[in-house]
Design an enzyme around this catalytic site. Sequence first.
Site, PDB file in Angstrom:
ATOM      1  N   ASP A   1      52.698  38.777  34.673  1.00  0.00           N
ATOM      2  CA  ASP A   1      52.381  40.074  34.074  1.00  0.00           C
ATOM      3  C   ASP A   1      53.654  40.879  33.847  1.00  0.00           C
ATOM      4  O   ASP A   1      54.180  41.508  34.759  1.00  0.00           O
ATOM      5  CB  ASP A   1      51.424  40.849  34.989  1.00  0.00           C
ATOM      6  CG  ASP A   1      51.082  42.220  34.421  1.00  0.00           C
ATOM      7  OD1 ASP A   1      51.236  42.405  33.192  1.00  0.00           O
ATOM      8  OD2 ASP A   1      50.647  43.088  35.194  1.00  0.00           O
TER       9      ASP A   1
ATOM     10  N   LYS B   1      56.824  46.566  31.959  1.00  0.00           N
ATOM     11  CA  LYS B   1      57.192  47.031  33.289  1.00  0.00           C
ATOM     12  C   LYS B   1      58.709  47.193  33.408  1.00  0.00           C
ATOM     13  O   LYS B   1      59.463  46.581  32.650  1.00  0.00           O
ATOM     14  CB  LYS B   1      56.729  46.021  34.350  1.00  0.00           C
ATOM     15  CG  LYS B   1      55.232  45.855  34.486  1.00  0.00           C
ATOM     16  CD  LYS B   1      54.912  44.771  35.504  1.00  0.00           C
ATOM     17  CE  LYS B   1      53.427  44.566  35.661  1.00  0.00           C
ATOM     18  NZ  LYS B   1      52.777  45.679  36.376  1.00  0.00           N
TER      19      LYS B   1
ATOM     20  N   ASP C   1      50.628  37.973  40.350  1.00  0.00           N
ATOM     21  CA  ASP C   1      49.464  38.668  39.803  1.00  0.00           C
ATOM     22  C   ASP C   1      48.258  37.744  39.650  1.00  0.00           C
ATOM     23  O   ASP C   1      47.196  38.184  39.232  1.00  0.00           O
ATOM     24  CB  ASP C   1      49.810  39.317  38.457  1.00  0.00           C
ATOM     25  CG  ASP C   1      49.085  40.633  38.248  1.00  0.00           C
ATOM     26  OD1 ASP C   1      48.559  41.186  39.234  1.00  0.00           O
ATOM     27  OD2 ASP C   1      49.032  41.108  37.104  1.00  0.00           O
TER      28      ASP C   1
ATOM     29  N   ARG D   1      41.909  44.523  34.708  1.00  0.00           N
ATOM     30  CA  ARG D   1      40.516  44.935  34.565  1.00  0.00           C
ATOM     31  C   ARG D   1      39.915  44.424  33.258  1.00  0.00           C
ATOM     32  O   ARG D   1      38.702  44.250  33.161  1.00  0.00           O
ATOM     33  CB  ARG D   1      40.415  46.456  34.673  1.00  0.00           C
ATOM     34  CG  ARG D   1      41.138  47.226  33.592  1.00  0.00           C
ATOM     35  CD  ARG D   1      41.462  48.652  33.995  1.00  0.00           C
ATOM     36  NE  ARG D   1      42.529  48.695  34.977  1.00  0.00           N
ATOM     37  CZ  ARG D   1      42.956  49.816  35.567  1.00  0.00           C
ATOM     38  NH1 ARG D   1      42.400  50.982  35.260  1.00  0.00           N
ATOM     39  NH2 ARG D   1      43.932  49.781  36.452  1.00  0.00           N
TER      40      ARG D   1
END
Length: 501
Positions: free
Chosen positions: A273, A280, A291, A354
């Site tokens: 990720d 990031k 992750d 999510r």
Amino acid sequence: MNFHVTSGTPEKQRTAALVVGIYEDEKLSSYAQRIDKASEGYVSRLIKQGDFTGKKGQALLLFALPGVKAERVLLMGCGQKDKVTAKNLRQSWSGAVKALQACGATEAMICPLEAKPKDEELTQWARLIVETAEQALYRYEHTKSKKESLKKPLAKLTLLLDQRSQQPLAEQGIQQGQAIAKGVNLARDLGNLPGNICTPTYLADEARRLAKEYKSLKAKILEQAEMEKLGLGALLAVSRGSRQPPKLITLEYKGAPGKQKPIVLVGKGLTFDAGGISIKPGERMDEMKYDMCGGAGVLGTMQACAELELPLNVIAVVPSSENLPDGAANKPGDVLTSLSGQTIEVLNTDAEGRLILCDALTYSKRYRPDVVIDVATLTGACVIALGAHASGLLSNDQSLAEHLLAAGQTSDDRAWQLPLWDDYQQQLDSNFADMANIGGRGAGTITAACFLARFTEEFRWAHLDIAGTAWLSGKEKGATGRPVPLLTQYLIQRAQEAKTS
């Protein structure tokens, strides 16, 4: 490592190393008292001279103790007697295992702290000994050109009991401990592998390998084309920035009649990720290989379940992809249509976990589950709130939450429940879709769970946020294998309930 159980008096055991516990304040455990008596007070004299204090984690190796047939006696510090907990005992035993490994003992024998523990305590003690030994001896070497050289590996451990009648209880604990340790080590291996090796395809192949190893497991992998036909729009949107094809991995365990509703475990399998377009910071981005620890933990739990041959039906669902920036990647402001038909405005592409989970949760409905438990390294907010000690737990069913909390206490893999109140749902309001994928800075762990709750209204569901517990940073950097112990203990509890009902 091989584990065995025997009974007898400690001073008469012929072994390379005999481990006995010593409390602080010059208090000897019941087995240590026997060793002290056989050696005519040798141990108590050492303690009075200040050579050993019994502090938690302290270890002292004694050779050729008079009156004792063991080649070595290892004194294991257990701390204050009235403050001995499972966690403290794990720390003490872990230090003892490392001392045994350092001295070159290939086999050893360990005694309980007390001669006549309660039945449940004996089973839990045996399980703790096995789990901790395997954890202490774990080595990650898959991507190292030179393997770590050990003197001689500790290959055999015998649990010494006072009475033969206690052996079945200890053997049950050994069986559980070995199964959990296997699952934990699998989860740790998968988590520790770098993202260029542990891709979604690699995770899918690992599920297939488990299905070949255990007849009770059956693997099925949905490829990108099949997911497009079904309409898993949220998962597919996350994967668009990657050259690695996404996978929806399912692994079914059948240990009960088909009419029994399954327990579904959903594990986030994001193998790397970078944050996508909302990229990031570079610092510690390497840790984003972890992750996928939710997916790794679910696969490890399935292995433990198969090892124990639990009389349950359990299904693992692992949505897997990468989240990388690319010209094809989804962008802030994009609106996605999920498998449920609900639309989602993407305000931050780094809130991708999510998105892949919501489609997996909707997909789980087809199994008509008894309960669904999802596991994910979902929010940095959970790390801020709970640190590295407790996983976050949120649920739409209080009974399920309490069962998971109890499993966490029993397994020493604890969770802490946070509220899932409707009050937080308004933070997900969007002017352009049914919901936004983030709810602002406040209550980030809760709003992430509130997002997932919108896809779980038709079944009992719990969410475990393991962002703070799935791996360690710093000197001890590496995957922990959590929450395999918690989930496996929950399944053991459910299996026991099924037998008595």
